[in-house]
Motif scaffolding. Structure first.
Motif, PDB file in Angstrom:
ATOM      1  N   PHE A 130       0.828  -1.197   0.000  1.00 36.24           N
ATOM      2  CA  PHE A 130       0.000   0.000   0.000  1.00 36.24           C
ATOM      3  C   PHE A 130       0.870   1.257   0.000  1.00 36.24           C
ATOM      4  O   PHE A 130       0.406   2.326   0.382  1.00 36.24           O
ATOM      5  CB  PHE A 130      -0.896   0.020   1.247  1.00 36.24           C
ATOM      6  CG  PHE A 130      -1.965  -1.043   1.274  1.00 36.24           C
ATOM      7  CD1 PHE A 130      -3.125  -0.901   0.538  1.00 36.24           C
ATOM      8  CD2 PHE A 130      -1.815  -2.191   2.046  1.00 36.24           C
ATOM      9  CE1 PHE A 130      -4.121  -1.870   0.568  1.00 36.24           C
ATOM     10  CE2 PHE A 130      -2.795  -3.167   2.090  1.00 36.24           C
ATOM     11  CZ  PHE A 130      -3.963  -3.004   1.342  1.00 36.24           C
ATOM     12  N   LYS A 399     -12.392   1.700  -5.886  1.00 35.41           N
ATOM     13  CA  LYS A 399     -11.350   1.210  -4.979  1.00 35.41           C
ATOM     14  C   LYS A 399     -11.335   1.997  -3.667  1.00 35.41           C
ATOM     15  O   LYS A 399     -11.086   1.431  -2.598  1.00 35.41           O
ATOM     16  CB  LYS A 399      -9.974   1.305  -5.656  1.00 35.41           C
ATOM     17  CG  LYS A 399      -9.715   0.210  -6.680  1.00 35.41           C
ATOM     18  CD  LYS A 399      -8.256   0.210  -7.111  1.00 35.41           C
ATOM     19  CE  LYS A 399      -7.939  -1.014  -7.961  1.00 35.41           C
ATOM     20  NZ  LYS A 399      -6.515  -1.087  -8.329  1.00 35.41           N
ATOM     21  N   THR A 403     -11.752   0.297  -0.094  1.00 33.49           N
ATOM     22  CA  THR A 403     -10.738   0.506   0.947  1.00 33.49           C
ATOM     23  C   THR A 403     -11.375   1.076   2.216  1.00 33.49           C
ATOM     24  O   THR A 403     -11.078   0.624   3.332  1.00 33.49           O
ATOM     25  CB  THR A 403      -9.639   1.459   0.440  1.00 33.49           C
ATOM     26  OG1 THR A 403      -9.059   0.918  -0.754  1.00 33.49           O
ATOM     27  CG2 THR A 403      -8.553   1.656   1.485  1.00 33.49           C
ATOM     28  N   CYS A 406     -13.369  -1.618   3.998  1.00 30.03           N
ATOM     29  CA  CYS A 406     -12.479  -2.584   4.648  1.00 30.03           C
ATOM     30  C   CYS A 406     -11.855  -1.988   5.913  1.00 30.03           C
ATOM     31  O   CYS A 406     -11.709  -2.678   6.927  1.00 30.03           O
ATOM     32  CB  CYS A 406     -11.386  -3.037   3.676  1.00 30.03           C
ATOM     33  SG  CYS A 406     -11.972  -4.092   2.333  1.00 30.03           S
ATOM     34  N   PHE A 469      -4.043   2.870  -2.445  1.00 27.68           N
ATOM     35  CA  PHE A 469      -4.820   1.729  -2.958  1.00 27.68           C
ATOM     36  C   PHE A 469      -4.880   1.658  -4.479  1.00 27.68           C
ATOM     37  O   PHE A 469      -5.426   0.704  -5.039  1.00 27.68           O
ATOM     38  CB  PHE A 469      -6.258   1.787  -2.419  1.00 27.68           C
ATOM     39  CG  PHE A 469      -6.968   3.093  -2.679  1.00 27.68           C
ATOM     40  CD1 PHE A 469      -7.498   3.405  -3.922  1.00 27.68           C
ATOM     41  CD2 PHE A 469      -7.115   4.022  -1.662  1.00 27.68           C
ATOM     42  CE1 PHE A 469      -8.137   4.609  -4.158  1.00 27.68           C
ATOM     43  CE2 PHE A 469      -7.763   5.233  -1.877  1.00 27.68           C
ATOM     44  CZ  PHE A 469      -8.282   5.522  -3.137  1.00 27.68           C
ATOM     45  N   VAL A 472      -3.421  -1.612  -6.088  1.00 29.18           N
ATOM     46  CA  VAL A 472      -3.650  -2.852  -5.351  1.00 29.18           C
ATOM     47  C   VAL A 472      -4.947  -3.497  -5.838  1.00 29.18           C
ATOM     48  O   VAL A 472      -5.959  -2.812  -6.017  1.00 29.18           O
ATOM     49  CB  VAL A 472      -3.735  -2.581  -3.832  1.00 29.18           C
ATOM     50  CG1 VAL A 472      -3.764  -3.896  -3.053  1.00 29.18           C
ATOM     51  CG2 VAL A 472      -2.570  -1.718  -3.375  1.00 29.18           C
ATOM     52  N   ASP A 474      -8.424  -5.751  -5.773  1.00 30.53           N
ATOM     53  CA  ASP A 474      -9.516  -5.825  -4.790  1.00 30.53           C
ATOM     54  C   ASP A 474      -9.233  -6.887  -3.738  1.00 30.53           C
ATOM     55  O   ASP A 474      -9.402  -6.660  -2.530  1.00 30.53           O
ATOM     56  CB  ASP A 474     -10.846  -6.140  -5.488  1.00 30.53           C
ATOM     57  CG  ASP A 474     -11.336  -4.999  -6.360  1.00 30.53           C
ATOM     58  OD1 ASP A 474     -10.625  -3.972  -6.458  1.00 30.53           O
ATOM     59  OD2 ASP A 474     -12.425  -5.118  -6.942  1.00 30.53           O
ATOM     60  N   ILE A 477      -6.559  -5.684  -1.426  1.00 34.44           N
ATOM     61  CA  ILE A 477      -7.040  -4.618  -0.541  1.00 34.44           C
ATOM     62  C   ILE A 477      -7.733  -5.244   0.666  1.00 34.44           C
ATOM     63  O   ILE A 477      -7.450  -4.899   1.823  1.00 34.44           O
ATOM     64  CB  ILE A 477      -8.007  -3.668  -1.290  1.00 34.44           C
ATOM     65  CG1 ILE A 477      -7.227  -2.790  -2.279  1.00 34.44           C
ATOM     66  CG2 ILE A 477      -8.777  -2.787  -0.299  1.00 34.44           C
ATOM     67  CD1 ILE A 477      -8.108  -1.915  -3.161  1.00 34.44           C
ATOM     68  N   GLU A 478      -8.621  -6.174   0.411  1.00 33.73           N
ATOM     69  CA  GLU A 478      -9.377  -6.822   1.488  1.00 33.73           C
ATOM     70  C   GLU A 478      -8.448  -7.625   2.400  1.00 33.73           C
ATOM     71  O   GLU A 478      -8.505  -7.502   3.633  1.00 33.73           O
ATOM     72  CB  GLU A 478     -10.458  -7.729   0.886  1.00 33.73           C
ATOM     73  CG  GLU A 478     -11.524  -6.956   0.120  1.00 33.73           C
ATOM     74  CD  GLU A 478     -12.527  -7.879  -0.563  1.00 33.73           C
ATOM     75  OE1 GLU A 478     -12.492  -9.098  -0.313  1.00 33.73           O
ATOM     76  OE2 GLU A 478     -13.352  -7.382  -1.344  1.00 33.73           O
TER      77      GLU A 478
END
Length: 494
Positions: A130, A399, A403, A406, A469, A472, A474, A477-478
């Motif tokens: 990140f 995104k 983000t 999350c 993000f 990155v 998906d 990211i999670e």
């Protein structure tokens, strides 16, 4: 000899053979007037075709490394300073060595100490990172860029390959002046300089405004862009940071500080502030400009990511609120919106100021790459920008929302900031040291940027981090934010 030759990559074989023999000559492995193997012998030794060797030998002669005697072959040509033996190295005498680190001045030493990239995190392949806030290259419309290049080269290719102008490529300047006018900027008495991205523009402006007889005094948001901190320090400015609030800089604190000392300039990023992602409210923009006008402090405005607004009405840049006034210097770039590889930025400001900056630019780099400028101009002229930005906004907004969701799910203790752009900023309770958190997350295959790098004073922001993000996936990211949350909880329990 000739046993270590290896073909590499897709370069023409004849050039590789020529450069290989050239290296042997320069090293002294082949001596002056020594005969080279015949073309037939050399083709067998290097396992290449004879025609390849013939072409290589012709190239060596053209470059002044060999000479040919008809009917006898090619010979090595004597050169001044040809080998290590000429300066005494071969006979065991001491070679000429300089301690370059000892020669470095304060500026050079500080540049290394402040180099965030050199001190960055080294992570193995497969790490969820990140740390970047560069655009996602998967969105680049290569066909339109290629078309822009071909169109411009067809129109004036020979001109573009020659020297350009320090001020910049005039068609691009005209386009960007109109672009800034559409942002509400009054162009009366203003002009523009094209630079190699934001950083060069900022450095040139600082070098022009830096006091000669004393250290400069600069005021900025705290936290702020690390590159700005670095260049302000390298240019000898003492920095006073003003805390950020949810809608931008703390105006009351700013006014209180302005009453205590004189400042040479202010550096502000009103839109999608780096690292917090905060957009300064219209009311604060107005209040800040009134204060700067009252205290006669020039403002360097960083137009960072203005185009990546996901929701809400357009907010005019500070230079637009200045009207016909000349107290704001706007530095813009499309690097985070379009293509960082095209190192093109611009400085918009008072005409007399730009005239001086042009001379500094000419003394340093002569001009920004005309080809880069022309490709960007043609790309914009072809109408690709609006289409691309619309696509980019849609993807980055998606995104951003992922983000944010999350972070809310896995990092409920962290305060989030960021109204758009390519990153989000997190502030944890003071018990969480994000450098220690980074170390724990790195062991789990996740890295981010600790927030203390963006603060003015050492020891500030140790409970903050920036999440980029844009590049990155998906899934990552999670997964990455889940891991950060798991590790952060162990610090919260302490």
């Amino acid at each position: 000899m000739f046993q270590d030759f290896k073909l590499v990559g897709d370069r023409p074989v004849a050039i590789q053979v020529k450069e290989y023999v050239k290296r042997l000559i320069i090293k002294g492995a082949l001596q002056a007037d020594q005969r080279l193997p015949s073309t037939r012998e050399m083709s067998g030794l290097l396992k290449v075709s004879r025609n390849t060797v013939i072409a290589a030998y012709e190239g060596l002669e053209d470059d002044g490394f060999t000479y040919a005697i008809p009917g006898k072959g090619s010979y090595v040509l004597a050169m001044a300073g040809q080998s290590a033996a000429d300066n005494g190295e071969a006979n065991g005498s001491v070679t000429w060595q300089i301690d370059w680190k000892a020669r470095m001045n304060e500026y050079a030493v500080s540049a290394v100490e402040l180099d965030m990239m050199k001190q960055g995190i080294r992570a193995p392949k497969g790490t969820i990172s990140f740390t970047s806030i560069a655009p996602d290259e998967q969105l680049f419309d290569l066909g339109d860029v290629r078309r822009a290049f071909m169109d411009r080269m067809a129109i004036e290719g020979q001109v573009l390959l020659n020297y350009g102008y320090a001020k910049g490529y005039k068609p691009l300047i005209d386009y960007l002046m109109h672009y800034m006018e559409n942002k509400g900027v009054n162009l009366s008495g203003k002009d523009m300089l094209i630079t190699g991205g934001f950083t060069e523009g900022f450095d040139i402006v600082l070098s022009a405004l830096r006091p000669s007889a004393r250290r400069g005094a600069a005021i900025c948001e705290n936290p702020t862009h690390h590159t700005a901190i670095k260049n302000l320090k390298l240019q000898g400015f003492e920095i006073t940071g003003i805390p950020m609030e949810r809608d931008g800089i703390d105006v009351e604190r700013l006014e209180a500080v302005l009453q205590t000392k004189n400042f040479d300039l202010a550096y502000l990023t009103p839109s999608y502030h780096n690292p917090t992602g905060i957009v300064m409210s219209p009311a604060k923009r107005s209040a800040v400009m009134k204060l700067m006008m009252r205290y006669q402090i020039p403002v360097i405005e960083d137009g960072f990511n203005e185009e990546l607004r996901y929701s809400g009405a357009h907010v005019a840049p500070l230079i637009a609120t200045a009207g016909q006034g000349n107290g704001v210097i706007y530095i813009g770039s499309f690097s985070k919106v379009l293509f960082p590889g095209l190192r093109v930025g611009w400085v918009l400001g008072d005409r007399a100021l730009i005239d001086t900056l042009e001379s500094i630019k000419r003394a340093r780099t002569i001009h920004t790459s005309t080809i880069d400028q022309s490709i960007l101009y043609q790309y914009l002229l072809n109408g690709n920008f609006d289409k691309y930005v619309k696509k980019a906004r849609t993807e980055y907004k998606r995104k951003y929302e992922l983000t944010k969701a999350c972070c809310e799910a896995h990092l409920p203790e962290a305060q989030l900031s960021g109204d758009g752009g390519l990153h989000m900023f997190l502030t944890f309770p003071t018990s969480v040291n994000t450098r220690q958190l980074l170390k724990a997350c790195t062991e789990r295959g996740v890295i981010f940027t600790p927030g203390d790098k963006f603060f003015i004073q050492e020891g500030e922001g140790t409970n903050t981090l920036r999440l980029g993000f844009s590049r990155v996936t998906d899934e990552n990211i999670e997964r990455g934010i889940q891991i950060i949350g798991e590790q952060a909880r162990s610090f919260l329990k302490e």
